[in-house]
Motif scaffolding. Sequence first.
Motif, PDB file in Angstrom:
ATOM      1  N   SER A 160      18.149   7.940 -22.518  1.00  0.00           N
ATOM      2  CA  SER A 160      17.982   7.578 -21.110  1.00  0.00           C
ATOM      3  C   SER A 160      19.204   7.972 -20.299  1.00  0.00           C
ATOM      4  O   SER A 160      20.333   7.994 -20.809  1.00  0.00           O
ATOM      5  CB  SER A 160      17.760   6.066 -20.973  1.00  0.00           C
ATOM      6  OG  SER A 160      16.490   5.683 -21.431  1.00  0.00           O
ATOM      7  N   LEU A 161      18.982   8.270 -19.034  1.00  0.00           N
ATOM      8  CA  LEU A 161      20.051   8.407 -18.063  1.00  0.00           C
ATOM      9  C   LEU A 161      19.922   7.237 -17.089  1.00  0.00           C
ATOM     10  O   LEU A 161      18.811   6.815 -16.755  1.00  0.00           O
ATOM     11  CB  LEU A 161      19.959   9.732 -17.322  1.00  0.00           C
ATOM     12  CG  LEU A 161      20.107  10.989 -18.184  1.00  0.00           C
ATOM     13  CD1 LEU A 161      20.097  12.237 -17.314  1.00  0.00           C
ATOM     14  CD2 LEU A 161      21.376  10.946 -19.021  1.00  0.00           C
ATOM     15  N   ALA A 189      15.680   7.932 -16.003  1.00  0.00           N
ATOM     16  CA  ALA A 189      15.154   9.218 -16.467  1.00  0.00           C
ATOM     17  C   ALA A 189      15.409   9.365 -17.959  1.00  0.00           C
ATOM     18  O   ALA A 189      16.247   8.672 -18.535  1.00  0.00           O
ATOM     19  CB  ALA A 189      15.798  10.370 -15.703  1.00  0.00           C
ATOM     20  N   THR A 190      14.680  10.293 -18.560  1.00  0.00           N
ATOM     21  CA  THR A 190      14.828  10.589 -19.981  1.00  0.00           C
ATOM     22  C   THR A 190      15.206  12.057 -20.143  1.00  0.00           C
ATOM     23  O   THR A 190      14.517  12.942 -19.621  1.00  0.00           O
ATOM     24  CB  THR A 190      13.518  10.311 -20.737  1.00  0.00           C
ATOM     25  OG1 THR A 190      13.149   8.944 -20.542  1.00  0.00           O
ATOM     26  CG2 THR A 190      13.680  10.578 -22.221  1.00  0.00           C
ATOM     27  N   VAL A 207      11.973  12.047 -14.818  1.00  0.00           N
ATOM     28  CA  VAL A 207      12.114  10.764 -14.144  1.00  0.00           C
ATOM     29  C   VAL A 207      11.106   9.772 -14.729  1.00  0.00           C
ATOM     30  O   VAL A 207       9.917  10.056 -14.809  1.00  0.00           O
ATOM     31  CB  VAL A 207      11.910  10.932 -12.631  1.00  0.00           C
ATOM     32  CG1 VAL A 207      12.077   9.597 -11.919  1.00  0.00           C
ATOM     33  CG2 VAL A 207      12.907  11.946 -12.083  1.00  0.00           C
ATOM     34  N   ASN A 208      11.588   8.600 -15.126  1.00  0.00           N
ATOM     35  CA  ASN A 208      10.733   7.597 -15.757  1.00  0.00           C
ATOM     36  C   ASN A 208       9.855   6.853 -14.764  1.00  0.00           C
ATOM     37  O   ASN A 208       8.782   6.366 -15.122  1.00  0.00           O
ATOM     38  CB  ASN A 208      11.585   6.542 -16.478  1.00  0.00           C
ATOM     39  CG  ASN A 208      12.353   7.108 -17.649  1.00  0.00           C
ATOM     40  OD1 ASN A 208      12.028   8.161 -18.168  1.00  0.00           O
ATOM     41  ND2 ASN A 208      13.397   6.403 -18.059  1.00  0.00           N
ATOM     42  N   ALA A 386      10.753   0.396 -15.376  1.00  0.00           N
ATOM     43  CA  ALA A 386      11.424   1.492 -16.089  1.00  0.00           C
ATOM     44  C   ALA A 386      11.945   1.028 -17.445  1.00  0.00           C
ATOM     45  O   ALA A 386      11.856   1.755 -18.447  1.00  0.00           O
ATOM     46  CB  ALA A 386      12.567   2.048 -15.240  1.00  0.00           C
ATOM     47  N   GLU A 387      12.473  -0.208 -17.504  1.00  0.00           N
ATOM     48  CA  GLU A 387      13.004  -0.712 -18.771  1.00  0.00           C
ATOM     49  C   GLU A 387      11.889  -0.895 -19.792  1.00  0.00           C
ATOM     50  O   GLU A 387      12.037  -0.530 -20.968  1.00  0.00           O
ATOM     51  CB  GLU A 387      13.732  -2.035 -18.547  1.00  0.00           C
ATOM     52  CG  GLU A 387      14.283  -2.631 -19.833  1.00  0.00           C
ATOM     53  CD  GLU A 387      15.083  -3.899 -19.621  1.00  0.00           C
ATOM     54  OE1 GLU A 387      15.580  -4.452 -20.624  1.00  0.00           O
ATOM     55  OE2 GLU A 387      15.203  -4.340 -18.462  1.00  0.00           O
ATOM     56  N   VAL A 388      10.759  -1.457 -19.367  1.00  0.00           N
ATOM     57  CA  VAL A 388       9.656  -1.680 -20.294  1.00  0.00           C
ATOM     58  C   VAL A 388       9.106  -0.345 -20.800  1.00  0.00           C
ATOM     59  O   VAL A 388       8.838  -0.177 -21.995  1.00  0.00           O
ATOM     60  CB  VAL A 388       8.549  -2.522 -19.628  1.00  0.00           C
ATOM     61  CG1 VAL A 388       7.313  -2.588 -20.523  1.00  0.00           C
ATOM     62  CG2 VAL A 388       9.060  -3.918 -19.329  1.00  0.00           C
ATOM     63  N   VAL A 389       8.948   0.631 -19.882  1.00  0.00           N
ATOM     64  CA  VAL A 389       8.471   1.951 -20.289  1.00  0.00           C
ATOM     65  C   VAL A 389       9.419   2.564 -21.311  1.00  0.00           C
ATOM     66  O   VAL A 389       9.000   3.138 -22.318  1.00  0.00           O
ATOM     67  CB  VAL A 389       8.322   2.871 -19.057  1.00  0.00           C
ATOM     68  CG1 VAL A 389       8.103   4.316 -19.486  1.00  0.00           C
ATOM     69  CG2 VAL A 389       7.159   2.407 -18.187  1.00  0.00           C
ATOM     70  N   HIS A 390      10.715   2.432 -21.058  1.00  0.00           N
ATOM     71  CA  HIS A 390      11.703   2.984 -21.991  1.00  0.00           C
ATOM     72  C   HIS A 390      11.603   2.308 -23.357  1.00  0.00           C
ATOM     73  O   HIS A 390      11.640   2.979 -24.400  1.00  0.00           O
ATOM     74  CB  HIS A 390      13.110   2.802 -21.424  1.00  0.00           C
ATOM     75  CG  HIS A 390      14.191   3.253 -22.370  1.00  0.00           C
ATOM     76  ND1 HIS A 390      14.586   4.566 -22.466  1.00  0.00           N
ATOM     77  CD2 HIS A 390      14.931   2.562 -23.280  1.00  0.00           C
ATOM     78  CE1 HIS A 390      15.519   4.668 -23.395  1.00  0.00           C
ATOM     79  NE2 HIS A 390      15.749   3.468 -23.894  1.00  0.00           N
TER      80      HIS A 390
END
Length: 484
Positions: A160-161, A189-190, A207-208, A386-390
């Motif tokens: 992640s960025l 973003a990844t 971009v996430n 974004a955190e959950v997706v990551h």
Amino acid sequence: MPESIGPLAAENRRLEDLLDSGVREQLLALSGVFHTAVGLKEVDGRATDTLCVKTYVHTKRTVAELSPDQVVPPTVDGVPTDVTEVPAEFRFTADDSSHRPLVGGIQLTNGIKALDPANLQVSVSRGTLGCFATRTSDGKAVLLTNWHVATANGGRVGDSLFQPLPEPEEDRIEDDFPKRPKSSKNAVATLVDAKVTEKVDGAIARVNTCYSSCCNCGVGFRNTVRGLDVAGSDAIAGTAPSPVVAGQTVFKVGRATDKQEGKVVTANYPSFSITRDGTTYTFTGQIQIQGAPGVTFSLHGDSGSVVVDSARRVVGLLFAGPGNAAFSLANHIADVVGALGITIKGGERSVLATEEPDELVQELAVRFRRTSAGRRLAELLEVHRAEVVHLVNHERRVTVAWHRAQGPAWYAALARGARHTDYRLPADIGGVTRAAAYARMHAVLAQYGGETLRADLAAWSEPLRKAFTGARTTAELLDTAGGA
């Protein structure tokens, strides 16, 4: 009005032709000369407005130290010459604010911490988000920065960025360094590609977050550069149709020095090397830029900034400079987009055209904002999405729980219910009841989520459980969760 570089480009070409006529070979035969280029004549380390034929040496020597036949002549065919000493050491160049929507010119980091064994200090490398681009292989929007920014401290594709920094956490000397962030808070973003060659120091990250013209959920991004204000706008205007030339005016906005105006000293800087983590990287043919008198064009932290011309067209990607910050160096943007397989479009919103709207997330945003409780829940979704997706994509134990709970199928059912109001949500999918799916995901997110996510899960656990397990339709679920 944007400047016209037609006459300047024509004069650059004339001097390039002069070098190609045999002058380059004559100059390279002189003692110590290892590179020639068209550029601006420098006096006391400052670039003037005079175009010349530049010669480069590692160490300058006086005329008295050279034999007459080894002295660079003051002019060649009536064109002035210049002898420039190349610094012995170069380094990659290093606003702590949170920016939403994301734009160019802001801080970006992979959040990986390194420990300096000499002083036991923990540090995180931070650079700059340059601009947004479109990946030609899949049409997806990506952010552009440097390879050395995205891969600092052992970063790699799939990491992640963050913007600005990950959630703070306590550091101990006995921790395993380099230390990757545990929380995905502020992950935007990844990393999907990173290239370092003699021409390019570039990276792109997918971009996430969700963004579309009809949805204000998630974190948006615009192809502008904060505070750029060139030709009356902050918006990127694509890439320049031809390379920069010596004497041309350029601009950049970076994390460390914000907006600065500079001038191209040469578009063909000689080879130089930078050592990072025990590996030496050599670059050649880069753009050399110098700020106005008394102005530093870039410092450590500005790496990843895009360099634009007076029409806001991207011409370069800033990445390095000498230790004394006397000038800056940037990749030619044509080399960057070619190596990374991207295009940089013009206009503030054009890069977003390929982003597909998420119907369920849109419906969540609209429905939740109808009540005060719903608006609070909508804000939490924006903060944590974004955190959950990551976590689902990159934390193995969360990924396993998501699939065992039939997460993709449940999400598809909810999305179908958002499209078709008469669709009845199933009691179970693949033998997994709604109660079991909720319990499994709640437990794993509470275990591996960041501190803020865990606190919000605890506070909203009962209304979310009641909504997910008891609702007959997606609309009813949304109304129940939103407190309608």
